[in-house]
Design a protein around this motif. Structure first.
Motif, PDB file in Angstrom:
ATOM      1  N   GLY A  28       0.456  -1.647   0.030  1.00  0.00           N
ATOM      2  CA  GLY A  28      -0.128   0.340   0.181  1.00  0.00           C
ATOM      3  C   GLY A  28       0.961   1.177  -0.301  1.00  0.00           C
ATOM      4  O   GLY A  28       1.834   1.291   0.525  1.00  0.00           O
ATOM      5  N   LEU A  29       0.166   2.920  -0.642  1.00  0.00           N
ATOM      6  CA  LEU A  29       0.887   3.235  -0.784  1.00  0.00           C
ATOM      7  C   LEU A  29      -0.145   4.625   0.454  1.00  0.00           C
ATOM      8  O   LEU A  29      -1.551   4.434   0.009  1.00  0.00           O
ATOM      9  CB  LEU A  29       1.016   4.389  -1.917  1.00  0.00           C
ATOM     10  N   LEU A  30       0.822   4.825   1.208  1.00  0.00           N
ATOM     11  CA  LEU A  30       0.141   6.010   2.377  1.00  0.00           C
ATOM     12  C   LEU A  30       0.751   7.017   2.311  1.00  0.00           C
ATOM     13  O   LEU A  30       1.743   7.449   1.959  1.00  0.00           O
ATOM     14  CB  LEU A  30      -0.118   5.653   3.434  1.00  0.00           C
ATOM     15  N   GLY A  31       0.101   8.327   2.609  1.00  0.00           N
ATOM     16  CA  GLY A  31       0.648   9.382   2.818  1.00  0.00           C
ATOM     17  C   GLY A  31      -0.415  10.920   1.481  1.00  0.00           C
ATOM     18  O   GLY A  31      -1.363  10.646   1.207  1.00  0.00           O
ATOM     19  N   LYS A  69       1.887   9.383  -5.266  1.00  0.00           N
ATOM     20  CA  LYS A  69       1.080   8.363  -4.888  1.00  0.00           C
ATOM     21  C   LYS A  69       0.236   7.614  -6.495  1.00  0.00           C
ATOM     22  O   LYS A  69       0.752   6.880  -7.308  1.00  0.00           O
ATOM     23  CB  LYS A  69      -0.177   7.894  -3.973  1.00  0.00           C
ATOM     24  N   GLU A  73      -7.426   3.993  -3.797  1.00  0.00           N
ATOM     25  CA  GLU A  73      -8.348   3.898  -3.055  1.00  0.00           C
ATOM     26  C   GLU A  73      -9.264   2.985  -2.850  1.00  0.00           C
ATOM     27  O   GLU A  73     -10.501   2.867  -2.545  1.00  0.00           O
ATOM     28  CB  GLU A  73      -9.300   5.454  -3.235  1.00  0.00           C
ATOM     29  N   THR A 122     -10.128   1.853  -0.589  1.00  0.00           N
ATOM     30  CA  THR A 122     -11.269   1.824   1.072  1.00  0.00           C
ATOM     31  C   THR A 122     -12.125   2.668   0.664  1.00  0.00           C
ATOM     32  O   THR A 122     -13.391   3.115   1.209  1.00  0.00           O
ATOM     33  CB  THR A 122     -10.374   1.477   1.802  1.00  0.00           C
ATOM     34  N   SER A 123     -12.626   3.016  -0.557  1.00  0.00           N
ATOM     35  CA  SER A 123     -13.507   4.313  -0.816  1.00  0.00           C
ATOM     36  C   SER A 123     -14.801   3.982  -0.521  1.00  0.00           C
ATOM     37  O   SER A 123     -15.668   4.405  -0.562  1.00  0.00           O
ATOM     38  CB  SER A 123     -13.328   5.019  -1.659  1.00  0.00           C
TER      39      SER A 123
END
Length: 173
Positions: free
Chosen positions: A39-42, A48, A169, A171-172
């Motif tokens: 996963g990419l978070l930021g 991203k 995204e 979890t959108s």
């Protein structure tokens, strides 16, 4: 084997009316093995989307490369990349045709469709519809929830036998 390697990836954007540049990615390096979830978070502007656009082949990095099984990603005909976006395009057609998107009707594998629906956790919902996989999806998927549409997109990616599935995204919905 079956690994995605990102090696010293850099991407900068030039500004139209100045000599300034913005670094979107700066010397990014990591590996992802088959079966791993990465996963990419930021925050906004962290790079991203730039990274995803490079993986999908929409833009090229300034430096570095992405490899799949030690072959440069954009030159690698062995890899099939699927992109599950926040807003999936659904054609006004059957569930079956939306999952086997782009396939000729005669070539659709119904057993595989059902397997993909099960993996995307839509099998019970679809089995309880009067027309099952032959149920028509209305324009823009108005007869399905956002989460169900995203799961249809996942089933589509699974049907395509993708080596790499990119979720934007996830979890959108």
């Amino acid at each position: 084997k079956n690994a995605l390697s990102v090696e010293k990836l850099c991407k900068t954007y030039s500004h139209e009316h100045s000599k300034n540049e913005t670094k979107a990615l700066d010397n990014v390096t990591f590996d992802v093995k088959q079966g791993e979830v990465f996963g990419l978070l930021g925050p906004n502007g962290a790079g991203k989307t730039t990274f995803l656009n490079i993986v999908c082949g929409l833009i090229k990095p300034n430096k570095g490369e992405i490899k799949y099984n030690e072959k440069t990603l954009n030159d690698n005909l062995e890899i099939n990349v699927s992109y599950v976006s926040q807003s999936t395009y659904l054609q006004s057609s059957t569930i079956k045709n939306n999952i086997a998107f782009g396939c000729d009707e005669r070539d659709i594998d119904l057993i595989k469709i059902k397997s993909c629906l099960k993996q995307a956790q839509l099998d019970e919902l679809i089995e309880n519809l009067p027309d099952g996989i032959e149920t028509n999806i209305s324009e823009l998927g108005a007869n399905f929830s956002g989460g169900q549409i995203q799961r249809l997109s996942i089933a589509r990616a699974l049907y395509a036998d993708s080596n790499l599935i990119i979720f934007d995204e996830p979890t959108s919905s």
